[in-house]
Scaffold this motif. Structure first.
Motif, mmCIF file in Angstrom:
data_model
loop_
_atom_site.group_PDB
_atom_site.id
_atom_site.type_symbol
_atom_site.label_atom_id
_atom_site.label_comp_id
_atom_site.label_asym_id
_atom_site.label_seq_id
_atom_site.Cartn_x
_atom_site.Cartn_y
_atom_site.Cartn_z
ATOM 1 N N LYS A 245 -8.540 -3.640 0.863
ATOM 2 C CA LYS A 245 -8.168 -3.684 2.271
ATOM 3 C C LYS A 245 -9.082 -4.641 3.029
ATOM 4 O O LYS A 245 -10.291 -4.604 2.898
ATOM 5 C CB LYS A 245 -8.263 -2.289 2.886
ATOM 6 N N GLU B 75 -5.238 -2.774 -0.606
ATOM 7 C CA GLU B 75 -4.246 -3.226 0.374
ATOM 8 C C GLU B 75 -2.931 -3.594 -0.302
ATOM 9 O O GLU B 75 -1.851 -3.259 0.174
ATOM 10 C CB GLU B 75 -4.799 -4.426 1.135
ATOM 11 N N GLN C 263 0.821 -1.207 0.000
ATOM 12 C CA GLN C 263 0.000 0.000 0.000
ATOM 13 C C GLN C 263 0.860 1.263 0.000
ATOM 14 O O GLN C 263 0.521 2.255 -0.644
ATOM 15 C CB GLN C 263 -0.936 -0.001 1.209
#
Length: 724
Positions: A156, A130, A63
């Protein structure tokens, strides 16, 4: 419009309803900190490097790397990664390609599943991601529709601590303003945890361009030349939400629910004015299009993980997808002297509904030896209605059409895979996947058609770590394929406003077969102390039943249709380097260097040369970038230069394409005011190079060539990031 507004208003309520069904990832319990040896083991575990340790080749983009450059689209993030290119005009999105191959050769997954129909990556903000996983060679767990490779975008999921984050950004694109706001809220209460991420985007666009058309007679003498000035103006609005609610059911059971909701709206006007310098006049001398489109999409899934005795584990997941699109286009076409010749109104409505289900069972046989079996399936329905109404006050032929069609796609797959660490230096991956796809379509203007295909995919990958401990070798042998998409199969005709050899009508082919490929991948990787890497890899693909669009003059009308023609060969090399400059020069500033270079070749045995390459293949792509940390100052800066080569492509005996090279320079700066507040500023496309492409059709009557020239601009972005 009303549907879109209702969707926007109901989206938060949908999210709350979805979260009531949800469930979650089990929180990782913090291990107690004790003396030295245990502490060292903990540090090593946290620094697990999937790219180095996994037998199946995988590049993982974190990320932090995704957000570093201040990008607002997934395409801008991906273009800097090794072997990945983005088609189209710089900064405006386009087909995502690995090894220079797009058009379905590169598989795009969302959370490990094919992107649902109607879903656009442009609606997905980088803040929601993510990690990104890049897999050059196929594995049995995922679909093997990945001749060039697979890009898996993972939203995520983990919720570790309470979080309140807000990001507010502004941008300027060709002096057109834009704004976006992203947020992230998460917390944990006992066995429950939740998170909601989302964003709102608004932007105005002004994209001018110019076309040139030339016609040559059989002797190569230019008989016609036309120049067209185009202008496109509009605005874009979007809302996306990604709610998650987690429940830890106990030490062995975890439920995870994740959803994605998006709504977007585009309104714009496109105009074109043609100046015929000499020769034949076009059908229309000028035109305008008023375009309006709304899109709504929902994807939600529920997964369950159950741990069993002896280290066995069962994973199961089920999900639903929904998407709806409404498009209205009003065409106004004029003869010379601004005489309105034809008014055409097109209203189209499309909806996609689908369900997915998958599961896998993992059983450790002996130490360092695990067997996994599983299945996955999907069913989707696509319905579309297109109503065309023409009018003319000067006697131009009109064509009123009512076109409806309905299509269903069913996919089922079973797989088994075995990963075995034979020694500390040598590990082997074996996989086998069977996948079948059945498509059925029926429409108001054509009879029902069906298409069924199935593929067995044996897969082998191996990793060998050399005695130096910093060097390793990889080998992969794969069987992959590319299935036709629904629009390539339905025998429905899409009419062009100006029907020519370079702008023909389009029609699908219900007898189209999937492309089948055998693949070989080799790689050498050298690890550099401090997190660096040097790697060299090569690949080879043999593709049977190659698909390409064939254009022909049928009953006085130019028509393009996909067909299977012969065998294609593709191969290439890829070089990558990442290292801190201080590894080579101890007194150097804190600069991290990253660079990659990819060279691709291909040929089609059914098309005469030269330049008989796969359509849209990128011959050369390269990236060079640096990141600099300014000592004790709260400042980080960086820049990336991206080069994508174009050149000529011949994809049939009569058809040729050409595209100019693209050079892009991006820069960013990050200023940290405090531990919770920072400002990210970026300049994209600093070189603002003009984009050019051309399409040519040559036969015994001469040649017709259409070229497009699109100027580009530097885009300024500023993002204030706050943790509340």
């Amino acid at each position: 419009m009303q549907t879109s507004l209702r969707f926007l208003l109901l989206s938060p309520l949908l999210c709350l309803l979805l979260t009531n069904y949800a469930a979650a990832q089990q929180a990782v319990a913090a291990a107690p900190v004790v003396d030295g040896p245990v502490h060292k083991v903990e540090v090593k575990a946290s620094a697990y490097d999937a790219r180095r340790e996994d037998t199946a080749t995988k590049i993982v983009v974190t990320q932090e790397e995704i957000l570093k450059n201040g990008d607002t689209t997934i395409g801008d993030v991906l273009k800097r990664l090794p072997g990945i290119t983005i088609g189209g005009v710089q900064g405006r999105g386009g087909a995502i390609s690995m090894r220079g191959l797009g058009s379905g050769y590169t598989q795009i997954l969302l959370n490990g599943e094919p992107s649902p129909p109607g879903f656009s990556l442009d609606t997905l903000a980088p803040d929601m991601i993510e990690r990104i996983e890049i897999m050059r060679a196929a594995t049995a767990e995922y679909s093997t529709q990945a001749i060039a490779g697979t890009i898996n975008i993972v939203l995520k999921r983990a919720i570790v601590t309470a979080q309140r984050e807000l990001k507010v950004g502004l941008q300027s694109d060709n002096r057109q303003p834009g704004a976006n706001t992203n947020f992230q809220v998460s917390d944990k209460v006992g066995i429950y945890s939740y998170a909601v991420g989302g964003g709102v985007t608004y932007g105005r666009q002004h994209w001018p361009s110019s076309d040139s058309t030339t016609i040559l007679d059989p002797n190569g003498v230019e008989t016609t030349r036309r120049e067209t000035a185009n202008d496109s103006r509009g605005n874009f609005k979007a809302l996306n939400l990604a709610p998650r609610v987690n429940i830890n059911l106990g030490p062995n059971d975890v439920l995870t629910s994740q959803s994605f909701v998006s709504a977007s709206q585009w309104r714009g006007v496109n105009t074109g004015d043609t100046d015929t310098r000499f020769g034949t006049l076009p059908q229309f001398s000028s035109s305008s299009q008023d375009v309006g489109q709304t899109n709504e999409a929902l994807r939600t899934d529920l997964s369950w993980t159950h741990k069993m005795a002896g280290g066995a584990k069962l994973d199961a997941k089920a999900g639903i997808n929904y998407a709806h699109r409404e498009t209205t286009i009003d065409y106004h076409n004029f003869y010379p002297g601004a005489v309105l010749a034809l008014t055409r109104n097109i209203d189209s409505y499309a909806s996609d509904r689908g369900v997915t289900a998958s599961g896998k069972y993992t059983l450790p046989l002996v130490a360092s030896h695990a067997l996994t079996t599983g299945w996955d399936g999907a069913w989707s329905n696509h319905g579309e209605s297109r109503i065309q109404r023409d009018s003319s006050s000067v006697g131009f032929p009109i064509a009123n059409l009512d076109q409806d069609f309905d299509a269903t796609v069913a996919r089922i797959a079973v797989f088994g895979q075995d990963e075995w660490s034979i020694t500390k230096q040598w590990s082997v991956y074996l996989g086998l996947r069977w996948e079948a796809i059945r498509t059925r379509s029926a429409g108001a203007d054509y009879s029902a058609v069906e298409n069924t295909s199935s593929v067995w995919s044996p897969l082998f990958q191996t990793l060998y770590k050399l005695p130096s401990k910093s060097d390793q070798l990889r080998l992969g042998l794969t069987r992959t394929y590319k299935a036709p998409v629904i629009n390539q199969l339905i025998p429905r005709r899409f009419n062009a406003i100006n029907n020519t050899a370079t702008t023909p009508d389009q029609q699908g082919n219900p007898n189209l077969k999937p492309e089948l490929a055998w693949g070989l991948d080799l790689a050498f990787e050298h690890t550099i102390e401090g997190g660096g890497l040097l790697s060299a890899s090569t690949y080879l693909r043999r593709i049977d039943d190659n698909q390409r669009n064939n254009t022909a003059l049928i009953d006085g009308t130019w028509l393009s249709m996909p067909v299977n023609t012969g065998t294609a060969q593709a191969h290439g090399i890829e070089l990558e380097a990442k290292f801190p400059l201080r590894h080579f020069y101890k007194t150097a500033p804190a600069i991290d260097v990253r660079a990659n270079l990819t060279r691709n070749w291909s040929s089609l045995d059914a098309v005469p040369g030269p330049n008989n390459r796969l359509v849209s293949q990128t011959p050369v792509s390269a990236n060079v970038g640096v990141d600099y940390k300014a000592g004790k100052l709260p400042l980080t800066m960086g820049a990336t230069y991206t080069f994508t080569n174009g050149g000529p492509v011949r994809f049939s005996a009569q058809q040729f394409d050409y595209s100019t090279p693209k050079r892009v320079l991006d820069m960013y700066a990050l200023v940290k005011f405090s531990a919770k507040n920072q400002l990210r500023v970026s300049l994209a496309n600093l070189l603002h190079q003009e984009n050019g492409s051309a399409t040519t059709y040559v036969d015994a009557h001469g040649a017709l060539s259409d070229a497009v020239h699109t100027p580009t601009v530097t885009v300024f972005r500023a993002m204030l990031e706050m943790k509340l």
